[in-house]
Design a protein around this motif. Structure first.
Motif, PDB file in Angstrom:
ATOM      1  N   LEU A 854      -6.347  -7.479 -11.570  1.00  0.00           N
ATOM      2  CA  LEU A 854      -6.288  -6.244 -10.731  1.00  0.00           C
ATOM      3  C   LEU A 854      -5.293  -5.351  -9.744  1.00  0.00           C
ATOM      4  CD1 LEU A 854      -9.118  -8.014  -7.572  1.00  0.00           C
ATOM      5  CD2 LEU A 854      -9.554  -6.353 -10.618  1.00  0.00           C
ATOM      6  N   ARG A 855      -4.848  -4.069  -9.157  1.00  0.00           N
ATOM      7  CA  ARG A 855      -4.331  -3.906  -8.578  1.00  0.00           C
ATOM      8  C   ARG A 855      -3.750  -3.720  -7.306  1.00  0.00           C
ATOM      9  NH1 ARG A 855      -2.899   1.225 -11.653  1.00  0.00           N
ATOM     10  NH2 ARG A 855      -4.048   1.477 -13.156  1.00  0.00           N
ATOM     11  N   LYS A 856      -3.021  -3.449  -7.142  1.00  0.00           N
ATOM     12  CA  LYS A 856      -2.100  -4.277  -5.948  1.00  0.00           C
ATOM     13  C   LYS A 856      -3.424  -3.730  -4.719  1.00  0.00           C
ATOM     14  CE  LYS A 856       2.347  -4.638  -6.570  1.00  0.00           C
ATOM     15  NZ  LYS A 856       4.086  -4.280  -6.610  1.00  0.00           N
ATOM     16  N   ASN A 857      -3.594  -2.738  -4.956  1.00  0.00           N
ATOM     17  CA  ASN A 857      -4.272  -2.462  -3.866  1.00  0.00           C
ATOM     18  C   ASN A 857      -6.436  -2.700  -3.763  1.00  0.00           C
ATOM     19  OD1 ASN A 857      -4.725  -0.575  -5.624  1.00  0.00           O
ATOM     20  ND2 ASN A 857      -5.291   0.692  -4.867  1.00  0.00           N
ATOM     21  N   SER A 858      -6.692  -3.730  -4.370  1.00  0.00           N
ATOM     22  CA  SER A 858      -8.127  -3.904  -5.067  1.00  0.00           C
ATOM     23  C   SER A 858      -7.994  -5.203  -4.783  1.00  0.00           C
ATOM     24  CB  SER A 858      -8.833  -3.488  -6.248  1.00  0.00           C
ATOM     25  OG  SER A 858      -9.731  -3.821  -6.337  1.00  0.00           O
ATOM     26  N   SER A 859      -9.008  -6.008  -4.799  1.00  0.00           N
ATOM     27  CA  SER A 859      -9.602  -6.762  -4.538  1.00  0.00           C
ATOM     28  C   SER A 859     -11.053  -7.222  -5.061  1.00  0.00           C
ATOM     29  CB  SER A 859      -9.561  -7.670  -3.032  1.00  0.00           C
ATOM     30  OG  SER A 859     -10.713  -6.883  -2.410  1.00  0.00           O
ATOM     31  N   PRO A 860     -11.410  -8.522  -6.185  1.00  0.00           N
ATOM     32  CA  PRO A 860     -12.601  -9.312  -5.809  1.00  0.00           C
ATOM     33  C   PRO A 860     -13.516  -8.167  -5.885  1.00  0.00           C
ATOM     34  CG  PRO A 860     -11.080 -11.330  -5.996  1.00  0.00           C
ATOM     35  CD  PRO A 860     -10.358  -9.779  -5.366  1.00  0.00           C
ATOM     36  N   LYS A 861     -14.247  -8.555  -4.148  1.00  0.00           N
ATOM     37  CA  LYS A 861     -14.819  -7.959  -3.482  1.00  0.00           C
ATOM     38  C   LYS A 861     -14.827  -6.567  -3.415  1.00  0.00           C
ATOM     39  CE  LYS A 861     -16.377  -7.506   1.350  1.00  0.00           C
ATOM     40  NZ  LYS A 861     -16.976  -5.831   1.200  1.00  0.00           N
ATOM     41  N   ALA A 862     -13.660  -5.822  -2.922  1.00  0.00           N
ATOM     42  CA  ALA A 862     -13.560  -4.399  -3.545  1.00  0.00           C
ATOM     43  C   ALA A 862     -13.984  -3.761  -5.479  1.00  0.00           C
ATOM     44  CB  ALA A 862     -12.124  -4.075  -3.239  1.00  0.00           C
ATOM     45  N   LEU A 863     -13.599  -4.226  -5.918  1.00  0.00           N
ATOM     46  CA  LEU A 863     -14.472  -4.923  -7.284  1.00  0.00           C
ATOM     47  C   LEU A 863     -15.758  -4.934  -7.205  1.00  0.00           C
ATOM     48  CD1 LEU A 863     -14.073  -3.900 -10.552  1.00  0.00           C
ATOM     49  CD2 LEU A 863     -13.494  -6.144 -10.907  1.00  0.00           C
ATOM     50  N   TYR A 864     -16.065  -5.838  -6.661  1.00  0.00           N
ATOM     51  CA  TYR A 864     -17.951  -6.001  -6.981  1.00  0.00           C
ATOM     52  C   TYR A 864     -17.903  -4.784  -6.201  1.00  0.00           C
ATOM     53  CZ  TYR A 864     -15.984 -10.239  -8.785  1.00  0.00           C
ATOM     54  OH  TYR A 864     -15.345 -11.810  -9.511  1.00  0.00           O
ATOM     55  N   ASP A 865     -17.826  -4.800  -5.677  1.00  0.00           N
ATOM     56  CA  ASP A 865     -18.759  -3.821  -4.792  1.00  0.00           C
ATOM     57  C   ASP A 865     -18.976  -2.122  -5.626  1.00  0.00           C
ATOM     58  OD1 ASP A 865     -19.035  -5.148  -2.303  1.00  0.00           O
ATOM     59  OD2 ASP A 865     -17.315  -4.233  -0.822  1.00  0.00           O
ATOM     60  N   TYR A 866     -17.738  -1.868  -6.235  1.00  0.00           N
ATOM     61  CA  TYR A 866     -17.843  -0.536  -6.265  1.00  0.00           C
ATOM     62  C   TYR A 866     -19.022  -1.381  -8.655  1.00  0.00           C
ATOM     63  CZ  TYR A 866     -16.837   2.670 -10.179  1.00  0.00           C
ATOM     64  OH  TYR A 866     -16.847   4.266 -10.644  1.00  0.00           O
ATOM     65  N   LEU A 867     -18.505  -2.398  -8.910  1.00  0.00           N
ATOM     66  CA  LEU A 867     -19.687  -2.886  -9.735  1.00  0.00           C
ATOM     67  C   LEU A 867     -20.960  -2.815  -9.451  1.00  0.00           C
ATOM     68  CD1 LEU A 867     -19.312  -3.345 -12.560  1.00  0.00           C
ATOM     69  CD2 LEU A 867     -18.832  -5.401 -12.362  1.00  0.00           C
ATOM     70  N   TRP A 868     -20.779  -3.654  -8.632  1.00  0.00           N
ATOM     71  CA  TRP A 868     -22.633  -3.980  -8.249  1.00  0.00           C
ATOM     72  C   TRP A 868     -23.377  -3.154  -7.281  1.00  0.00           C
ATOM     73  CZ3 TRP A 868     -24.971  -7.394 -11.440  1.00  0.00           C
ATOM     74  CH2 TRP A 868     -24.851  -8.039 -12.172  1.00  0.00           C
TER      75      TRP A 868
END
Length: 1010
Positions: A854-868
């Protein structure tokens, strides 16, 4: 006739009643006299009459004589003279009714079939020349000659060869191009009864040579217009050469007949008339030959006339542009009065001649909303230095209402738009937008048209499509937000659980456990050295030591008990803090619920009020806070009491009790001898050592202890996978709910757009010519862009490493998914997550850490929120052209599509002005797509087209052509000359402007292969 180079009929081609089959007293067996015939003809409501006699123009000549007689005002009675005066305003054609010499077999039975045909002569021909031609016809090897005055002979004995007559007229310069052949088809003397088995060749030849056919049967008329889809165009062309117009006349032989009224099969008059849309001239009639489908109507009244009568406020009738009162300017610019056609108006002229100026001015009078796109009425052009304030326009609607606007002023934004204007610059800007998303001008224009098809009842008092969509999806949006909020909480838990499941986390636990084990081993190795209990004491020493030892033991037990109480109180502190935190959170939740319910109640109360209901009958809501408040009070009391037991400031606190016990213990030790004191110190150290050992070992619930770390490893191995799976199942369930909400919005789109979908299915021009379709769907928009720009780095190892291969892999995942299917949408999100959890570049698919990609300004939770959360899924009722999405259309295709929507799909009946649409379209698109649309929509709506393309002005058969010209040497005077295509003056303007003059047109035509 035209005067001063001005067309005679400036409004252009209009619907008028024509009766080209009117017998006069010159016909044998006519019932009536000349005065009665004049009254009959003059009082008729026909604009054009064809004086039709058998092999004669005597009736036509007699009418002309009476009309031109210097003593006409003294002849007959008052009714006669009034009728004669009215007759001067009508167009009269000489029509000669002939009988063929051919006798053919009748298809209905034995016997001969006698055939008639009519020759319609131009009124520009001297009738004496026609008379001379007729007298020269041969009957039984003898010319008609003096027998011309015998009407009975002309009716019963004269028969001529059809082809011979036609060739003779065509070869005579007097008549060439100034006559038309009209052959009855299913009328008396018509050719329908010719036996097709014996004389098919002749029958087809007669039809081919006829300019006009006579039939009142709609099915038959459609057949000659090639509308019967049973036969292909090539077959029709081989039969007839070109489409044939069908007309019908009254065939009046009686002065008491009402001219113009068509008769039925029993020769009884009906309410049907023959209407022709053309100038009441021979050239106008010739134009009908070129446009047989749209210029003839047989019936009581053309539908367009009824439409105009019922909607007078939606059709402009005339336009006046001139100087304002008391203006001092010497510039002439405008001084015109233009009658306007209710059908199609084409504005033509050379560059800079005032075409767009007229479009801007008419649009200004209609309070257009697109004044910022004016090209002539621009502050850098005609409005510079306020020149425009010296001029004004007055547009008069068909109901007589005038609207005046100063040319310097912009339209009043508070007034409703009464004319739709599509300026050239606006159309170009819309068509060349780099994006056609939901907020684009292009989409907004399409939505305006779509909204026009939603009935007033279905609009629910909303003023735009977006406002209506927002209203109907309001509750879905609230539900969607709630599901997404729940999803982000689940993703936080999944992210936390996955951190524990990561190998690094396990290694950290194992390292911490090894450290604790080492600490325990070191602690055990540091077990206090045993000090034996003294055994060489005297009896007195033993007695004294026993007494002190009993007291020491009791004090030690008391200290141990106090330690237990302290640990329990400290644990209670933690428990009470947690419980009071839960109380505070629950209080906040209840407050939020109460606030939300109050908001919902207020909104629902307003809806109930509109329905005449009381919200209290539908909703009863209350929060019982007392149990929670009681619990809070109880916990706070417990905390006060518990804190008091630990407070060092209170003498009776546990810490002070322990301190006092230790003091007493140490005092007692001082009473012992040295060996006994050492032994007691040893026991104290062992107790402290044991206590420390228990702290190191701890318990499953004591964070950081050895037992806790061991329990964590067991939890990671045994329970964590199941918890992650359960959380993911919960996430999938929430994602399905989110997708269901998106699908519900899509279904609302489908409901709202259904009327336009129906039009697309019914309009053959759209369905076949444009291959246009609406698709209700859920699409992804911008996922790959946001995925890589905001979340995933393509510069680190993983499935999406590398810009081109990573984007290609993502593109494959997207293209494989039908986002309309909720299960496929779920599978897509899972597939993306799998590609982050494993490296798909290798067949072995080694495990990867999501966070490491992930990029520095992202996180697994932020990614999951966007994805799901499916924020990239858009419910859309998309328009497709040739199966291409709007985003894939070229500027020309967008222009064609937008014009089709405005012209054919737009339900608005207001006039529409389009400024040079061909600038954004190729000629093939104009001819094959735009022209059929314009020809269709002008039947219901007033259309004004500024154009320099002959396909639009001529092939569309514009009813009115307005030619613009400017005289820059005469105060920039702009002249607008209006007329029909068939008007000679207008026709020359068309040739000069649109075709580049006649020689240029002839030169081009000669270079094309036949």
């Amino acid at each position: 006739m035209a005067a001063n180079n001005v067309p005679s009929y400036p409004r252009g081609a209009e619907w008028r009643k024509w009766d080209l089959h009117v017998h006069s007293p010159a016909s044998h067996k006519y019932a009536g006299d000349w005065n009665g015939f004049v009254i009959q003809a003059g009082n008729s409501d026909c604009a054009v009459l064809g004086i039709n006699d058998y092999f004669s123009v005597q009736g036509y000549k007699e009418l002309l004589r009476r009309l031109n007689s210097p003593t006409a005002a003294e002849l007959g009675n008052e009714d006669y003279r009034a009728a004669l005066e009215r007759l001067k305003g009508k167009t009269l054609f000489p029509v000669v009714e002939c009988r063929m010499s051919n006798v053919l077999l009748n298809k209905k039975g034995p016997g001969g079939q006698r055939l008639n045909f009519h020759i319609i002569f131009s009124d520009e021909i001297n009738p004496d020349n026609i008379e001379t031609f007729i007298k020269g016809l041969m009957v039984n090897k003898q010319s008609i000659g003096e027998r011309y005055i015998d009407s009975k002979f002309l009716l019963e004995d004269v028969q001529v060869d059809f082809t011979g007559i036609r060739d003779q007229l065509e070869g005579d310069a007097t008549f060439k191009g100034k006559f038309l052949i009209w052959i009855p088809y299913d009328e008396y003397g018509g050719i329908d009864d010719i036996n097709p088995k014996t004389d098919a060749y002749l029958k087809e030849g007669l039809i081919r040579q006829a300019d006009i056919l006579g039939s009142g049967n709609q099915k038959q008329r459609d057949f000659f217009l090639w509308k019967d889809s049973k036969y292909p165009v090539e077959v029709y062309k081989s039969w007839f050469g070109k489409r044939k117009p069908c007309i019908k006349g009254s065939d009046s032989h009686n002065q008491n007949d009402k001219l113009g009224r068509l008769k039925d099969e029993n020769s009884d008059p009906t309410d049907r008339c023959c209407w022709i849309k053309a100038d009441p001239t021979f050239k106008g009639l010739r134009q009908v030959i070129n446009e047989p489908a749209d210029r003839i109507y047989l019936g009581a009244r053309p539908p367009k006339l009824d439409r105009v009568s019922a909607n007078k406020t939606q059709f402009l009738s005339k336009l006046r542009i001139g100087k304002t009162e008391n203006t001092a300017t010497s510039d002439k610019w405008f001084q015109c009065d233009l009658p306007l056609s209710h059908d199609m108006i084409a504005i033509i002229g050379n560059k800079g001649s005032g075409k767009s100026a007229l479009a801007d001015i008419i649009a200004l009078a209609g309070d257009t909303t697109r004044s910022e796109n004016f090209s002539f009425l621009d502050k850098k052009k005609f409005r510079e230095k306020k020149l425009a304030q010296n001029f004004e326009v007055t547009a008069t609607w068909d109901d007589g209402t005038p609207v005046t606007r100063n040319l310097q002023d912009n339209p009043d934004p508070n007034k409703p738009e009464t004319i739709t204007y599509i300026p050239q610059t606006y159309l170009e800007s819309v068509c060349t937008e780099t994006s056609v998303d939901e907020e684009s001008k292009f989409q907004n224009e399409l939505r305006k048209v779509i909204f026009s098809h939603i009935t007033e009842a279905q609009r629910l008092n909303k003023t735009s499509l977006q406002e209506l969509i927002d209203y109907k999806t309001e509750e879905i949006t609230v539900e969607l937000a709630r599901h997404r909020q729940d999803l982000t909480q689940v993703n936080a838990r999944i992210s936390a659980l996955q951190q524990k499941a990561a190998p690094d986390f396990t290694r950290q636990i194992e390292e911490a456990l090894a450290q604790k084990q080492q600490e325990l081993a070191a602690h055990i190795a540091g077990t206090p050295e045993e000090v034996p209990q003294p055994d060489n004491l005297t009896d007195d020493q033993k007695a004294a030591y026993g007494l002190v030892e009993a007291q020491l033991s009791a004090e030690n037990s008391r200290i141990q008990a106090i330690d237990v109480q302290i640990r329990a109180a400290q644990q209670m502190q933690k428990t009470l803090a947690e419980q009071l935190s839960l109380v505070a959170k629950l209080e906040a939740k209840l407050t939020n619920i109460e606030s939300e319910m109050n908001t919902q109640r207020e909104q629902s109360a307003a809806l109930c009020s509109e329905l005449g209901l009381d919200i209290n009958d539908l909703l009863q809501f209350s929060i019982k806070r007392k149990p929670l408040n009681d619990k809070k009070t109880e916990l706070q009391q417990w905390r006060l009491e518990n804190d008091a037991t630990l407070s060092p400031e209170r003498p009776e606190s546990l810490f002070n009790q322990r301190k006092e016990a230790l003091g007493r213990l140490n005092a007692m030790k001082d009473q012992l001898d040295a060996p006994s004191k050492r032994y007691q110190n040893y026991l104290q150290k062992m107790r402290e050592w044991q206590q420390r050992k228990e702290q190191i070992e701890g318990a499953d619930t004591t964070a950081g202890s050895l037992r806790y770390l061991e329990a964590q490893l067991k939890y990671i191995a045994a329970q964590l996978p199941a918890e992650i799976a359960a959380a993911k199942n919960m996430r999938r369930a929430l994602a399905l709910k989110i997708h269901k909400c998106i699908g519900a919005v899509r279904d609302i789109y489908a409901e709202l757009f259904a009327p336009v979908q129906q039009i697309i299915g019914q309009e053959m021009v759209i369905k076949e010519g444009f291959r246009l379709s609406f698709v209700s769907s859920i699409i992804q928009r911008g996922f790959a862009r946001d995925f890589f720009e905001q979340h995933v780095s393509q510069g680190v190892n993983g499935s999406f490493c590398g810009k081109e291969p990573g984007e290609r892999r993502m593109k494959d995942l997207i293209e494989e998914c039908d986002f309309n299917d909720p299960q496929q949408a779920i599978d897509f999100s899972q597939a993306v997550e799998d590609h982050l959890s494993f490296d798909y570049r290798s067949d072995k698919k080694p495990a990867m850490q999501v966070g490491s990609q992930l990029r520095k300004n992202s996180s697994p939770k932020a990614l999951y929120d966007y994805l799901w959360s499916f924020e990239y899924l858009i419910p859309e009722y998309s328009l497709k052209l040739d199966s291409k999405d709007l985003t894939q259309l070229s500027p020309g295709e967008r222009g064609a599509l937008l014009l089709v929507f405005y012209l054919l799909v737009d339900k608005s009946d207001t006039p529409i002005i389009v400024d040079q649409p061909e600038e954004n379209l190729d000629n093939q698109t104009v001819f094959h797509l735009l022209i059929p649309v314009i020809r269709s929509v002008k039947n219901r709506r007033q259309i004004i087209m500024v154009t320099h393309n002959p396909n639009i002005a001529v092939v569309c058969d514009a009813e009115q052509i307005i030619h613009a010209s400017i005289d820059r040497q005469n105060g920039n005077r702009i002249t607008y000359t209006a007329g029909s295509i068939e008007d000679p003056i207008t026709n020359k303007h068309i040739l000069d402007v649109l075709e580049g003059t006649r020689p240029a047109f002839d030169n081009r035509e000669a270079k094309y292969f036949p």
